[in-house]
Design an enzyme around this catalytic site. Structure first.
Site, PDB file in Angstrom:
ATOM      1  CB  CYS A  14      -0.948  -0.023   1.195  1.00 53.94           C
ATOM      2  SG  CYS A  14      -2.170  -1.225   1.023  1.00 53.94           S
ATOM      3  CD  GLN A 212     -13.616  -5.674 -10.216  1.00 51.51           C
ATOM      4  OE1 GLN A 212     -12.484  -5.425  -9.472  1.00 51.51           O
ATOM      5  NE2 GLN A 212     -13.792  -4.969 -11.651  1.00 51.51           N
ATOM      6  CB  CYS A 334      -8.682  -2.392 -13.902  1.00 46.60           C
ATOM      7  SG  CYS A 334      -7.779  -3.563 -14.922  1.00 46.60           S
TER       8      CYS A 334
END
Length: 375
Positions: A14, A212, A334
């Site tokens: 992240c 997803q 995406c």
């Protein structure tokens, strides 16, 4: 979002975690504006966000350590393992599953695969949860079928501990490469698909079908596409790269003729099951290559919806769509960079509206939905 793994320098997946969600959305919106620069956009819709933690419905865990003390997480490039069971992206419901799996691995004798030595059997654990009823799918990715008998024998204990495990499989991945799954899938339960439901639309998740990973935002993405299509004069529609049929199943009406195309047979099986449940008899899903299907057709639908992988739909399909000239195109992407490249190959279309969906918080990635109208 606070993350002990990031703070300790053990995980950097992240990369935007130090920014607020609003800052992330602003940066992603600016990136989308930059990529679409020079392409007229009639309406920029407000971006859609979701929860900043506990939103993922899937965990992909590398298994390392020993059979007595397995470790679930990832491997750094130098081979150092990192335990990711405490990742704040996962829902709280994953923790008891990880806890039960550690002693189960010892019971079943599933020796973790050692990358350096090229020895061991258990490579990955893949866990998926349904937001509909809390049911879960667990896949053991093994090097071979050597331990299958032991795995089957130990399963009653695991299922007693974790009754939420509805679908359990063994996937065989014999190659010494960082490949998440192999072609062979062996079902260890009678149930072979996980039930999910978005916006009152039944969906199914099978082991080798893409789904997803952010259900909250994905459900809003599908609902938005349904709203957009509902405002258009569409009686005939194609859903290319349709996956398990999420877009087509949301957009279809009893009167609409819709064809969904996806190369993965597992995903098409899910889509057909959903269409049957909804009683939509004019929906047809086929396991084919989307580009080959489109270019072989002699008819022109009112609308073509495309939801390609990161590489985009590519110039051959763009050229064919430009020649075929459906009145509307909806592009779900995406990867906004390849989407922008593809749209530039459709000179006779104007972007009527575009909307960003923050499907991947704390990263630079996002989903985009764009409605194109023929000039």
């Amino acid at each position: 979002m606070q993350c002990a793994l990031y703070d300790a320098g053990r995980c950097r997946s992240c990369q935007w975690i130090t920014q607020s969600v609003n800052e992330q959305l602003s940066a992603k919106t600016a990136d989308l504006h930059r990529l679409l620069a020079g392409l007229p956009v009639e309406q920029w819709c407000a971006p859609i966000g979701g929860p900043e933690q506990h939103f993922r419905n899937k965990a992909k865990m590398v298994v390392s350590g020993s059979v007595e003390k397995p470790l679930f997480g990832m491997l750094h490039r130098d081979g150092t393992p990192v335990d990711l069971c405490g990742c704040p992206l996962y829902p709280a419901s994953f923790a008891p599953v990880f806890s039960a799996l550690k002693p189960f691995i010892a019971r079943a004798g599933l020796t973790p695969y050692n990358v350096a030595r090229k020895r061991g059997e258990l490579k990955y654990l893949l866990l998926t949860e349904s937001q509909f009823d809390g049911g879960m799918m667990l896949r053991f990715v093994l090097r071979s079928e050597t331990k299958l008998t032991q795995l089957r024998a130990a399963l009653p204990w695991l299922r007693a501990q974790l009754p939420q495990l509805r679908v359990i499989t063994a996937n065989i991945q014999p190659v010494h490469m960082a490949i998440m799954e192999g072609e062979t899938e062996i079902y260890l339960t009678d149930q072979q698909a996980l039930a999910e439901r978005f916006n009152d639309v039944p969906l199914w998740i099978r082991p080798q079908s893409f789904f997803q990973t952010n259900p909250t935002v994905a459900s809003r993405l599908y609902a938005t596409a349904r709203d957009w299509v509902g405002q258009l004069p569409v009686r005939h529609m194609w859903d290319l790269f349709c996956g398990v049929g999420g877009f087509g199943l949301h957009c279809a009406t009893p009167q609409m003729q819709l064809t969904g195309i996806e190369i993965a047979p597992e995903a098409i099986a899910c889509a057909k099951q959903s269409a049957a449940e909804l009683g939509l008899t004019r929906l047809h899903f086929q396991a084919l290559d989307s580009t080959q299907f489109a270019t072989a057709q002699g008819e022109t639908p009112d609308l073509v919806l495309v939801n390609p992988p990161r590489r985009g739909i590519g110039k051959p399909l763009c050229d064919y769509l430009a020649q075929m000239a459906p009145r509307f195109i909806i592009y779900s992407s995406c990867n906004a960079q390849t989407m922008a490249q593809d749209i530039r190959h459709l000179p006779n279309y104007r972007i009527q509206r575009v909307q960003l969906f923050d499907m991947f918080p704390h990263t630079a990635h996002y989903e985009v939905l764009a409605l194109l109208r023929r000039l």
